[in-house]
Write an enzyme that holds these catalytic residues in place. Structure first.
Site, PDB file in Angstrom:
ATOM      1  N   ASN A   9       0.927  -1.326   0.091  1.00 59.97           N
ATOM      2  CA  ASN A   9      -0.021   0.094   0.028  1.00 59.97           C
ATOM      3  C   ASN A   9       0.872   1.208   0.114  1.00 59.97           C
ATOM      4  OD1 ASN A   9      -1.897   1.936   0.331  1.00 59.97           O
ATOM      5  ND2 ASN A   9      -2.315   1.468   2.460  1.00 59.97           N
ATOM      6  N   TRP A  10       0.856   1.890  -1.133  1.00 62.80           N
ATOM      7  CA  TRP A  10       1.916   3.013  -1.259  1.00 62.80           C
ATOM      8  C   TRP A  10       1.298   4.234  -0.855  1.00 62.80           C
ATOM      9  CZ3 TRP A  10       4.957   4.072  -6.436  1.00 62.80           C
ATOM     10  CH2 TRP A  10       5.824   3.036  -6.570  1.00 62.80           C
ATOM     11  N   LYS A  11       0.204   4.222  -0.231  1.00 62.11           N
ATOM     12  CA  LYS A  11      -0.752   5.620   0.479  1.00 62.11           C
ATOM     13  C   LYS A  11      -0.437   6.598  -0.439  1.00 62.11           C
ATOM     14  CE  LYS A  11      -0.053   3.459   4.818  1.00 62.11           C
ATOM     15  NZ  LYS A  11      -0.054   3.312   6.408  1.00 62.11           N
ATOM     16  N   HIS A  88      -9.461   1.001   5.551  1.00 64.24           N
ATOM     17  CA  HIS A  88      -8.268   1.149   6.107  1.00 64.24           C
ATOM     18  C   HIS A  88      -8.425   2.064   7.254  1.00 64.24           C
ATOM     19  CE1 HIS A  88      -4.026   2.285   6.750  1.00 64.24           C
ATOM     20  NE2 HIS A  88      -3.656   1.119   5.934  1.00 64.24           N
ATOM     21  N   GLU A  90      -6.626   4.562   8.292  1.00 65.74           N
ATOM     22  CA  GLU A  90      -6.344   5.936   8.082  1.00 65.74           C
ATOM     23  C   GLU A  90      -7.893   6.545   7.482  1.00 65.74           C
ATOM     24  OE1 GLU A  90      -1.925   5.042   7.434  1.00 65.74           O
ATOM     25  OE2 GLU A  90      -2.902   5.383   5.492  1.00 65.74           O
ATOM     26  N   GLU A 158      -5.013  -5.330  10.968  1.00 69.63           N
ATOM     27  CA  GLU A 158      -3.994  -4.396  11.119  1.00 69.63           C
ATOM     28  C   GLU A 158      -4.247  -3.802  12.398  1.00 69.63           C
ATOM     29  OE1 GLU A 158      -2.227  -2.704   7.002  1.00 69.63           O
ATOM     30  OE2 GLU A 158      -4.065  -1.748   7.335  1.00 69.63           O
ATOM     31  N   GLY A 164       2.718   1.754  11.123  1.00 69.98           N
ATOM     32  CA  GLY A 164       3.951   2.639  10.926  1.00 69.98           C
ATOM     33  C   GLY A 164       4.618   3.103  12.231  1.00 69.98           C
ATOM     34  N   SER A 202       3.669  -2.608  10.484  1.00 71.75           N
ATOM     35  CA  SER A 202       5.381  -2.595  10.722  1.00 71.75           C
ATOM     36  C   SER A 202       5.899  -3.789  10.393  1.00 71.75           C
ATOM     37  CB  SER A 202       5.500  -2.308  12.199  1.00 71.75           C
ATOM     38  OG  SER A 202       5.199  -1.003  12.467  1.00 71.75           O
ATOM     39  N   GLY A 223       2.709  -1.273   4.159  1.00 70.12           N
ATOM     40  CA  GLY A 223       2.827   0.193   3.934  1.00 70.12           C
ATOM     41  C   GLY A 223       4.327   0.449   3.524  1.00 70.12           C
ATOM     42  N   GLY A 224       4.997   1.276   4.096  1.00 64.00           N
ATOM     43  CA  GLY A 224       6.300   1.975   3.896  1.00 64.00           C
ATOM     44  C   GLY A 224       7.139   0.933   3.217  1.00 64.00           C
TER      45      GLY A 224
END
Length: 242
Positions: A9-11, A88, A90, A158, A164, A202, A223-224
Site C-alpha cells: 500500500n503506497w498510500k 483502512h 486511516e 491491522e 507505521g 510494521s 505500507g512503507g
C-alpha cells in the site's frame, strides 16, 4: 488452496517517476506468491504489463454521480485495477468511515469485479482494555457484506497501534486474532475457511518470517516497506518460503 498474497500500500506516495521501482520489483521477483501493489489512483493507468496485480486504495460506494474528488470501483477496474482496499484505519480515522460505509464500498467493489481487501483492527486503548476480539467481531459483522466470498474478499488485520510505529504484536497476539477471524468467517460463510487473512502493521524483512509462520496468516498488507524493492522483496521471499 489459498494463495499467499504480498500486498503493498503506497498510500499518498508516488509520482510517475517513482514507477521505476515497480520495474525493479518485477525484475527481482520470481516467487510463487501473488503480489499486489495498491497505488494512488493517478498511477494505476500507467502500470499495464507488469507481472503482478495493481489495486486502488479506496473507492466510493456509488457507481457514479455528484461526488467531487471521489473515484468509483468501476473507474478503478476500467484503468486496470483488480483489487481495492476498503476500511483502512486511516480512512476510518481521517474520514470518519463507519463499518456500514466500508461494507457499502466493499459491495461496490464486488459489483465492479474487484477484490476487496477489507481492513480491521483495534486501537492501543482497545488492546489495553481487553476488548480486541470484541472490536474485531463488530468490524467483521459490520464491514464485511453478505456477498463476500473467498474469491472476491480478503481480510487484512491491522492493529492500528502497530501501523507505521515500529511496534509489532507478539506472534501469540497475532495468532489469537487470526484464529478468531478464521472462526468467525467459517461460521458465517460457506467458504469462510478459504478467505485470505493478511497481517499488516510494521511488517519488515526482519520480522516477516516469524509473522508468516503464524497459523491463518496468508500474507501481508505492507505500507512503507512496499515503496522500495530492496525492502519489499525480502518480505515477498519470506512469504514464499513460509
Amino acid at each position: 488452496m489459498r494463495r499467499k498474497l504480498a500486498a503493498g500500500n503506497w498510500k499518498m506516495n508516488g509520482l510517475r517517476a517513482d514507477l521505476a521501482a515497480l520495474d525493479t520489483l518485477a525484475e527481482q521477483r520470481g516467487f510463487d506468491v501473488d503480489v499486489l501493489i495498491c497505488l494512488p489512483a493517478t498511477l494505476i493507468g500507467s502500470c499495464a504489463g507488469l507481472p503482478f496485480a495493481i489495486g486502488g486504495q479506496d473507492c466510493h460506494s456509488a457507481t457514479h454521480g455528484a461526488h467531487t474528488g471521489d473515484i468509483s470501483a468501476a473507474m478503478l477496474a476500467d484503468i486496470g485495477a483488480t483489487h481495492v482496499i476498503t476500511g483502512h484505519s486511516e480512512r476510518r480515522s481521517d474520514h470518519h468511515e463507519t463499518d456500514a460505509m466500508v461494507a457499502a464500498k466493499s459491495r461496490a467493489a464486488h459489483e465492479a469485479g474487484l477484490t476487496a481487501i477489507i481492513c480491521i483492527g483495534e486501537t492501543l486503548v482497545q488492546r489495553a482494555d481487553g476488548s480486541t476480539l470484541a472490536v474485531i467481531d463488530a468490524q467483521l459483522a459490520g464491514s464485511v457484506p453478505d456477498c463476500a466470498t473467498a474469491d472476491n474478499t480478503v481480510i487484512a488485520y491491522e492493529p492500528i497501534w502497530a501501523i507505521g510505529t515500529g511496534k509489532v504484536p507478539t506472534t501469540e497476539q497475532i495468532a489469537e486474532v487470526h484464529a478468531h477471524i478464521r472462526a468467525r468467517l467459517a461460521a458465517r460463510f460457506a467458504d469462510g475457511a478459504d478467505f485470505g487473512i493478511l497481517y499488516g502493521g510494521s511488517v519488515k524483512a526482519e520480522n516477516a518470517a516469524a509473522i508468516f509462520a503464524v497459523p491463518h496468516v496468508t500474507g501481508a498488507l505492507v505500507g512503507g516497506a512496499s515503496l522500495k524493492p530492496a525492502d519489499f522483496t525480502p518480505i515477498i521471499a519470506a512469504l514464499a518460503a513460509s
